[in-house]
Scaffold this active site. Structure first.
Site, PDB file in Angstrom:
ATOM      1  N   HIS A  93       0.849  -1.196   0.000  1.00 13.62           N
ATOM      2  CA  HIS A  93       0.000   0.000   0.000  1.00 13.62           C
ATOM      3  C   HIS A  93       0.885   1.246   0.000  1.00 13.62           C
ATOM      4  O   HIS A  93       1.933   1.281   0.646  1.00 13.62           O
ATOM      5  CB  HIS A  93      -0.918  -0.012   1.228  1.00 13.62           C
ATOM      6  CG  HIS A  93      -1.971   1.048   1.148  1.00 13.62           C
ATOM      7  ND1 HIS A  93      -1.710   2.361   1.424  1.00 13.62           N
ATOM      8  CD2 HIS A  93      -3.271   0.985   0.762  1.00 13.62           C
ATOM      9  CE1 HIS A  93      -2.815   3.062   1.232  1.00 13.62           C
ATOM     10  NE2 HIS A  93      -3.775   2.250   0.831  1.00 13.62           N
ATOM     11  N   GLU A 164      -3.820   2.090  -7.380  1.00  2.54           N
ATOM     12  CA  GLU A 164      -4.176   3.252  -6.571  1.00  2.54           C
ATOM     13  C   GLU A 164      -3.217   4.392  -6.882  1.00  2.54           C
ATOM     14  O   GLU A 164      -2.112   4.455  -6.307  1.00  2.54           O
ATOM     15  CB  GLU A 164      -4.063   2.916  -5.081  1.00  2.54           C
ATOM     16  CG  GLU A 164      -4.997   1.821  -4.636  1.00  2.54           C
ATOM     17  CD  GLU A 164      -5.274   1.923  -3.139  1.00  2.54           C
ATOM     18  OE1 GLU A 164      -6.420   2.189  -2.784  1.00  2.54           O
ATOM     19  OE2 GLU A 164      -4.341   1.770  -2.359  1.00  2.54           O
TER      20      GLU A 164
HETATM   21  P1  PGA Z   1      -9.285   6.416   0.224  1.00  2.00           P
HETATM   22  O1  PGA Z   1      -8.124   5.349   0.441  1.00  2.00           O
HETATM   23  O2  PGA Z   1     -10.493   5.655  -0.283  1.00  2.00           O
HETATM   24  O3  PGA Z   1      -9.507   7.012   1.562  1.00  2.00           O
HETATM   25  O4  PGA Z   1      -8.785   7.403  -0.792  1.00  2.00           O
HETATM   26  C1  PGA Z   1      -7.916   4.315  -0.476  1.00  2.00           C
HETATM   27  C2  PGA Z   1      -6.727   3.503  -0.054  1.00  2.00           C
HETATM   28  O5  PGA Z   1      -5.701   4.107   0.298  1.00  2.00           O
HETATM   29  O6  PGA Z   1      -6.773   2.276  -0.007  1.00  2.00           O
END
Ligand code: PGA
Length: 249
Positions: A93, A164
């Site tokens: 992550h 992401e």
């Molecule tokens: P968020 O986070 O939905 O708060 O933008 C997503 C993530 O970091 O997994």
């Protein structure tokens, strides 16, 4: 392919708040075969949430240590999460990479630990704002995939990948919404790249400021197989609405 919704509660909720949210989900959840909900509570709340929701949902670790057992102060391994009921684990992550300094080597060790244990890794990749400004987004995700997957024996496990873009994550990033068409195109690049590493049809999820108002614009796209949701998933009402809207696509 079913739709995956990963609720990454990060460190937003304490244990009591996690249990309350779990109780709300338990009371109002309609279980569906076409949507898998994966809840990732913090480590202190993990067992309590699992005891409330039992097999109504799947469970994921937010982070795992790569070594299974032993003298590793403060660590919780993939093995320990697996033994306590986790089926999935987030690996790589961006908050682990950029706040806690985890490099591609650490990500790879965690991928190995998950596979060896039988946990399904949810490999998170994505470019930073600077990468995007320099038009290096494809370079960044290809490199992250290569470092995590090249030569890795998946032992029959089909991992999930979460794209992401770091700039689109709320709070940590700048929370700039990612155009669904841009995300869909990046997913196409990722899916093509993944064919180098596995014959399986690896689900690719989108994450970054997803909520119940915009989920449909992502999961309705052909290359987006689900979402990884942080802040919006910590509210039980919103999470159930995310499931309903995700299921309709
Ligand atoms: P968020 O986070 O939905 O708060 O933008 C997503 C993530 O970091 O997994």
């Amino acid at each position: 392919m079913k739709t995956y919704i990963v609720a990454n509660w990060k460190m937003y909720l304490n244990a009591e708040e996690s249990f309350k949210t779990a109780e709300h989900i338990k009371a109002n959840l309609t279980k569906r075969d076409d949507v898998e909900l994966i809840v990732c509570p913090n480590a202190l709340a993990f067992n309590g949430v699992r005891d409330i929701l039992k097999d109504a949902v799947s469970y994921g670790a937010q982070n795992v240590a790569w070594t299974p057992l032993g003298a590793y102060t403060g660590a919780i391994s993939a093995l320990l999460f697996y033994q306590d009921g986790a089926r999935y684990a987030l690996v790589g992550h961006s908050e682990r990479r950029y706040i806690f300094g985890e490099d591609n080597e650490a990500v790879r060790k965690k991928m190995n630990a998950c596979i060896d244990t039988g946990l399904i890794p949810i490999l998170c990749i994505g470019e930073t704002h600077d990468d995007k400004e320099e038009e290096k987004q494809e370079y960044r995700i290809k490199k992250q995939l290569m470092k995590a997957l090249e030569g890795l024996d998946l032992q029959g496990i089909v991992p999930l990948v979460a794209y992401e873009p770091v700039w689109a994550i709320s709070n940590f990033g700048i929370g700039q919404p990612c155009d669904p068409e841009y995300a869909n195109n990046m997913h196409a690049v990722i899916k093509k790249e993944l064919t180098q590493y596995s014959d399986a049809d690896i689900p690719v999820l989108y994450g970054g400021s997803v909520d119940n108002n915009n989920i449909a614009s992502y999961v309705s796209r052909e290359n987006i197989n689900g979402v990884l949701v942080g802040s919006a998933s910590t509210n039980g009402h919103v999470l159930l609405d995310l499931l309903d809207k995700g299921a309709q696509c």
